[in-house]
Design a protein around this motif. Structure first.
Motif, mmCIF file in Angstrom:
data_model
loop_
_atom_site.group_PDB
_atom_site.id
_atom_site.type_symbol
_atom_site.label_atom_id
_atom_site.label_comp_id
_atom_site.label_asym_id
_atom_site.label_seq_id
_atom_site.Cartn_x
_atom_site.Cartn_y
_atom_site.Cartn_z
ATOM 1 N N PRO A 167 -0.528 3.088 -12.093
ATOM 2 C CA PRO A 167 -1.809 2.889 -12.722
ATOM 3 C C PRO A 167 -2.724 3.475 -11.565
ATOM 4 O O PRO A 167 -2.489 3.843 -10.511
ATOM 5 N N GLY A 168 -3.887 4.113 -11.932
ATOM 6 C CA GLY A 168 -4.871 4.684 -11.036
ATOM 7 C C GLY A 168 -5.622 5.869 -11.931
ATOM 8 O O GLY A 168 -5.211 6.198 -12.920
ATOM 9 N N GLU A 169 -6.383 6.501 -10.998
ATOM 10 C CA GLU A 169 -7.047 7.747 -11.607
ATOM 11 C C GLU A 169 -6.287 8.749 -12.182
ATOM 12 O O GLU A 169 -6.946 9.346 -13.217
ATOM 13 N N GLN A 170 -5.006 8.932 -12.094
ATOM 14 C CA GLN A 170 -4.369 10.117 -12.651
ATOM 15 C C GLN A 170 -3.495 9.448 -13.762
ATOM 16 O O GLN A 170 -2.946 10.432 -14.452
ATOM 17 N N GLY B 249 0.746 -1.130 -0.020
ATOM 18 C CA GLY B 249 -0.009 -0.127 0.098
ATOM 19 C C GLY B 249 0.890 1.277 -0.070
ATOM 20 O O GLY B 249 0.230 2.359 0.520
ATOM 21 N N TRP B 250 2.050 1.368 -0.425
ATOM 22 C CA TRP B 250 2.988 2.465 -0.471
ATOM 23 C C TRP B 250 2.561 3.228 -1.707
ATOM 24 O O TRP B 250 3.074 4.611 -1.681
ATOM 25 N N ILE B 251 2.434 2.683 -2.845
ATOM 26 C CA ILE B 251 2.107 3.673 -3.833
ATOM 27 C C ILE B 251 0.604 4.070 -4.239
ATOM 28 O O ILE B 251 -0.209 3.275 -4.238
ATOM 29 N N ALA B 252 0.365 5.483 -4.128
ATOM 30 C CA ALA B 252 -0.994 5.968 -4.435
ATOM 31 C C ALA B 252 -1.360 5.814 -5.663
ATOM 32 O O ALA B 252 -0.279 5.810 -6.686
ATOM 33 N N PRO B 253 -2.552 5.563 -6.109
ATOM 34 C CA PRO B 253 -3.124 5.551 -7.550
ATOM 35 C C PRO B 253 -2.694 7.020 -8.369
ATOM 36 O O PRO B 253 -2.536 8.102 -7.565
ATOM 37 N N GLY B 254 -2.065 6.918 -9.451
ATOM 38 C CA GLY B 254 -1.527 7.691 -10.194
ATOM 39 C C GLY B 254 -0.010 8.390 -9.739
ATOM 40 O O GLY B 254 0.304 9.574 -10.233
#
Length: 192
Positions: free
Chosen positions: A184-187, A142-147
């Motif tokens: 990967p993710g929202e941004q 869980g260290w890497i936020a989406p985007g």
């Protein structure tokens, strides 16, 4: 070795003796942060007010540079004893203890994150294919936020393939290549 810009500009950083730690050179850090702030996919908000992870932290130069330039908090992951001593001394010299956390942990199998980070630096030993393995471990914990932006330093001849990540920049500096990727993710669409 010193902090390049921001509130700690000019602060000399301590490095451990020997070859176990390979600090990112001042000129490479300058080029990296210039790119982060001025590239079309970047901007000051890439650093300012971000939660930062500096894995394979060594001296902490990348995370401390981010704090100097306005990041909210930096977590440093390191295992080498001499590097940890230098890292803690550098954090103290910059008076950044309240905005820093040092984890004595293996970056490929990190402890669970409390909050994901929007800017992640990976500067592992060259030639061991540690970046992909570390990204898998960091993502699972869980260290890497989406985007999030991920900055990885590798040897020039090391290929870097991270499925789902979008490469936004690659720059060679001497024996090193800096890879900047969007998680990967929202941004992620903003990077294209």
């Amino acid at each position: 070795m010193r902090i390049i810009a921001g509130r700690h500009r000019g602060r000399v950083l301590r490095a451990p003796e020997g070859a176990a730690t390979r600090p990112t050179a001042d000129r490479v850090r300058q080029a990296l942060f210039d790119m982060l702030w001025h590239a079309p996919w970047g901007g000051r908000t890439v650093v300012q007010d971000q939660l930062v992870l500096d894995a394979f932290a060594g001296t902490g130069a990348l995370g401390l540079e981010a704090l100097s330039r306005g990041a909210n908090h930096a977590t440093f992951i390191e295992t080498d004893r001499a590097a940890l001593t230098a890292l803690r001394a550098n954090i103290a010299a910059c008076k950044e203890e309240p905005r820093s956390a040092v984890l004595t942990a293996d970056a490929t199998r990190p402890p669970r994150a409390r909050v994901p980070c929007g800017l992640v630096f990976l500067d592992p030993p060259y030639g061991q294919a540690l970046v992909p393995k570390t990204v898998v471990g960091l993502h699972a914990a869980g260290w890497i936020a989406p985007g999030a932006l991920l900055v990885a330093e590798t040897a020039q001849d090391e290929a870097l393939d991270l499925p789902g990540y979008v490469a936004v920049a690659n720059r060679s500096h001497g024996a090193a290549t800096l890879h900047v990727l969007r998680a990967p993710g929202e941004q992620a669409e903003d990077a294209q």
